[in-house]
Design an enzyme around this catalytic site. Structure first.
Site, PDB file in Angstrom:
ATOM      1  N   CYS A   1       5.704  -2.642   7.858  1.00 36.27           N
ATOM      2  CA  CYS A   1       6.130  -1.348   8.411  1.00 36.27           C
ATOM      3  C   CYS A   1       5.905  -1.277   9.918  1.00 36.27           C
ATOM      4  CB  CYS A   1       5.417  -0.218   7.687  1.00 36.27           C
ATOM      5  SG  CYS A   1       5.939  -0.076   5.960  1.00 36.27           S
TER       6      CYS A   1
ATOM      7  N   CYS B   1       1.616  -8.272   4.569  1.00 36.68           N
ATOM      8  CA  CYS B   1       1.164  -6.887   4.456  1.00 36.68           C
ATOM      9  C   CYS B   1      -0.335  -6.784   4.201  1.00 36.68           C
ATOM     10  CB  CYS B   1       1.991  -6.152   3.415  1.00 36.68           C
ATOM     11  SG  CYS B   1       3.686  -5.884   3.998  1.00 36.68           S
ATOM     12  N   ASP B   2      -0.787  -5.566   4.121  1.00 33.04           N
ATOM     13  CA  ASP B   2      -2.161  -5.159   4.381  1.00 33.04           C
ATOM     14  C   ASP B   2      -3.265  -6.121   3.948  1.00 33.04           C
ATOM     15  OD1 ASP B   2      -0.627  -3.037   5.124  1.00 33.04           O
ATOM     16  OD2 ASP B   2      -1.912  -1.522   4.258  1.00 33.04           O
ATOM     17  N   LYS B   3      -3.493  -6.295   2.649  1.00 36.58           N
ATOM     18  CA  LYS B   3      -4.647  -7.084   2.213  1.00 36.58           C
ATOM     19  C   LYS B   3      -4.354  -8.577   2.182  1.00 36.58           C
ATOM     20  CE  LYS B   3      -6.259  -3.095   1.856  1.00 36.58           C
ATOM     21  NZ  LYS B   3      -4.962  -2.470   2.157  1.00 36.58           N
TER      22      LYS B   3
ATOM     23  N   GLU C   1      -6.766   4.774   0.116  1.00 35.85           N
ATOM     24  CA  GLU C   1      -6.307   5.311   1.393  1.00 35.85           C
ATOM     25  C   GLU C   1      -5.868   6.763   1.213  1.00 35.85           C
ATOM     26  OE1 GLU C   1      -4.675   1.362   3.747  1.00 35.85           O
ATOM     27  OE2 GLU C   1      -3.222   2.763   2.890  1.00 35.85           O
TER      28      GLU C   1
ATOM     29  N   ASP D   1       0.817  -1.211   0.000  1.00 41.52           N
ATOM     30  CA  ASP D   1       0.000   0.000   0.000  1.00 41.52           C
ATOM     31  C   ASP D   1       0.853   1.264   0.000  1.00 41.52           C
ATOM     32  OD1 ASP D   1      -2.080  -1.805   0.162  1.00 41.52           O
ATOM     33  OD2 ASP D   1      -3.212  -0.601   1.589  1.00 41.52           O
TER      34      ASP D   1
ATOM     35  N   SER E   1      -4.859   4.915   5.770  1.00 38.28           N
ATOM     36  CA  SER E   1      -3.789   4.005   6.154  1.00 38.28           C
ATOM     37  C   SER E   1      -3.798   3.846   7.663  1.00 38.28           C
ATOM     38  CB  SER E   1      -2.444   4.584   5.707  1.00 38.28           C
ATOM     39  OG  SER E   1      -1.380   3.965   6.385  1.00 38.28           O
TER      40      SER E   1
END
Length: 554
Positions: free
Chosen positions: A191, A119-121, A444, A78, A470
């Site tokens: 992150c 990570c995110d998704k 985002e 992202d 985010s």
């Protein structure tokens, strides 16, 4: 075993021939076949090292008597997709990840599965697939990145995002920003703050679908490799005992997940992802449940971006077990919930001797950062279907505020105004047509919120959007406004100069325009229609539900 569908019987001789073509022996085919879903790639810092995790998982599977077979999954960064067309594809990738894994694991019927996201998704997408397939499974993520060490002190990716605004304001030189750019992200991992990836990895552990330590053990440590080996061994135990994901994901797991979400001050994206994940188990997690739990759950942590601590500090302070133990002391954890350890949450906490080792990182329930949780759900005339704010990251001055609407129909237009110095104290930036359908893809808004913070306006300016944020966003950033503008929501009726009232303690978000005027505007309202050139995004816009229900595809 499921794998017998492709390994046993006279009529499956062609199948065995194909499997032998992989180099597999008869002995290996006689053992349980374990699919290892690996989201490794050379684009995403949180995924660059996942091949090492996969090798450790496979070693664990073999040590416990199974035969591992690896296959890939996609993953979007992202951060790299931020503030351009690519961000429209991030949220849609969640369902694509779940769907593609369902395809692979059904076409090739594995006996068990180990999921390796980071990570995110990739995390919610894999959790959705895990529950949809409901075969014995364990998740082991890649782990968090360490915080960067720079001349100015600790840093992370959000420090860089906000640095852009500081340069624009004149508080930082471009040379100082360059030094920050090279030092803020020191290596592999998700992150370093309590952003979306780490929020979801911590909650996967809380739910019980990942082993203790999954959410906080740093990516670069040997402990992460050992955790991956244990995940490979543990999935074989799950198979032997026939413990499946839906045995673990019950109403008890829902309650635990939302409580820990609130205590940690997780990303507002959890309000999109947890309902989508739990829906795969037939469970309904509503905005009202989030708010009900938030009102009674103390906020125990202020991790970046809300504070100066990072995930490595949370790990050293006792990790997710310590947070759960603290919440358990006031009855907010269901100790009887089952987990992939084969034991209950309570048994895990007792076996680990879970306790807080640093009361500055994980506050006591008797001395929390706030008596309420990190996320609040707002409703009112501007958001009758609900809106979401990370109240733990809002400046005290912005908790109750009446502001002047500055209206933009895209993120780019808003960013241009912010960077151009056209936003002033007392403004409420309204960014619409960025919702799941109207975006499409619900981008985002980290670039505008970081610019606001970097330019020193975080205690004076709000940002309200039908898009999302985010996990690295801080400030009075109110997202997921529902219904969205593209669906005829009131956010589409806001005009430049209107007054908006924000009252986070009262959970209210109101457009201060009388009903007669709103009726006149509604009578002539025509939603903006964007030209969508991507076939995927056209399908997504047709199929996606409201952000209030997790932006799930119908």
């Amino acid at each position: 075993m499921r794998s017998k569908k492709m390994t046993h019987g006279l009529e499956k001789a062609p199948h065995r021939s194909l499997l032998h073509a992989l180099g597999l022996t008869r002995e290996e085919l006689a053992r349980p076949l374990v699919g290892v879903v690996n989201a490794a790639n050379e684009v995403v810092p949180g995924h660059i090292h996942l091949d090492d995790i996969a090798e450790a998982v496979k070693a664990g599977v073999r040590a416990a008597g199974g035969t591992p077979l690896e296959f890939p999954a996609i993953a979007v960064c992202d951060g790299l997709a931020m503030n351009h067309e690519g961000m429209r594809f991030s949220l849609p990738s969640r369902e694509l990840i779940a769907d593609s894994i369902e395809i692979m694991a059904t076409a090739h019927p594995f006996d068990a599965l180990v999921f390796i996201p980071n990570c995110d998704k990739s995390v919610p997408g894999m959790l959705m697939a895990m529950l949809r397939l409901d075969v014995p499974s364990v998740m082991v993520s890649g782990g968090p990145m360490l915080a960067g060490a720079t001349l100015a002190g600790r840093a992370d990716l959000i420090t860089v995002f906000e640095g852009v605004g500081r340069v624009q304001r004149g508080d930082m030189t471009e040379a100082e920003l360059d030094e920050l750019v090279e030092g803020a992200c020191p290596g592999c991992g998700s992150c370093a703050g309590m952003f979306t990836a780490n929020s979801m990895n911590c909650l996967a552990e809380t739910i019980g679908l990942a082993l203790p330590g999954n959410g906080t053990t740093p990516a670069v440590t040997a402990a992460r490799i050992r955790l991956a080996k244990h995940a490979g061994m543990k999935v074989m135990e799950m198979l032997e005992r026939n413990i499946r994901p839906r045995d673990i994901v019950t109403e008890k797991a829902v309650a635990n997940a939302v409580a820990v979400d609130m205590a940690l001050g997780c990303s507002t994206n959890t309000v999109l992802h947890l309902p989508a994940v739990f829906a795969e188990a037939g469970l309904d997690l509503t905005l009202d449940i989030f708010d009900k739990v938030s009102r009674k759950t103390p906020n125990l942590c202020k991790l970046s971006p809300a504070g100066h601590h990072h995930i490595q500090d949370l790990h050293a302070a006792g990790g997710i077990p310590a947070v759960m133990a603290e919440l358990d002391s006031i009855g907010l954890i269901d100790r009887s919930a089952m987990t992939v350890t084969g034991r209950t949450v309570g048994e895990n906490l007792d076996a680990l001797g879970a306790k807080v080792r640093d009361a500055d990182v994980i506050r006591s329930v008797d001395a929390p950062y706030s008596p309420q949780g990190g996320i609040a759900i707002l409703k009112g005339s501007l958001a009758p279907g609900g809106a979401v704010v990370k109240q733990s990251a809002v400046a005290p001055e912005m908790m109750v505020r009446e502001a002047v609407a500055r209206v933009f129909d895209s993120e780019e237009a808003a960013c241009e105004a912010i960077m151009g110095g056209r936003i002033k104290a007392g403004d409420a930036i309204v960014i619409r047509y960025e919702g799941p359908k109207g975006g499409p893809g619900m981008r985002e808004m980290l670039t505008p919120t970081s610019a606001i913070a970097g330019m020193g306006l975080g205690a004076d300016v709000a940002l309200i959007t039908d898009g999302r944020f985010s996990g690295g966003t801080r400030g009075a950033a109110i997202g997921h406004v529902s219904p969205e503008a593209a669906e005829g929501g009131p956010i589409g009726l806001v005009q430049e100069g209107d007054r908006i009232r924000i009252d986070i303690p009262a959970r209210a978000l109101d457009l201060l325009v009388d009903e007669d005027e709103l009726a006149r505007r509604r009578a002539v309202f025509v939603p903006v229609e964007k030209e969508i050139t991507s076939p995927l995004l056209r399908r997504y816009a047709r199929m996606v539900s409201s952000a209030a229900t997790g932006a799930r595809q119908r």
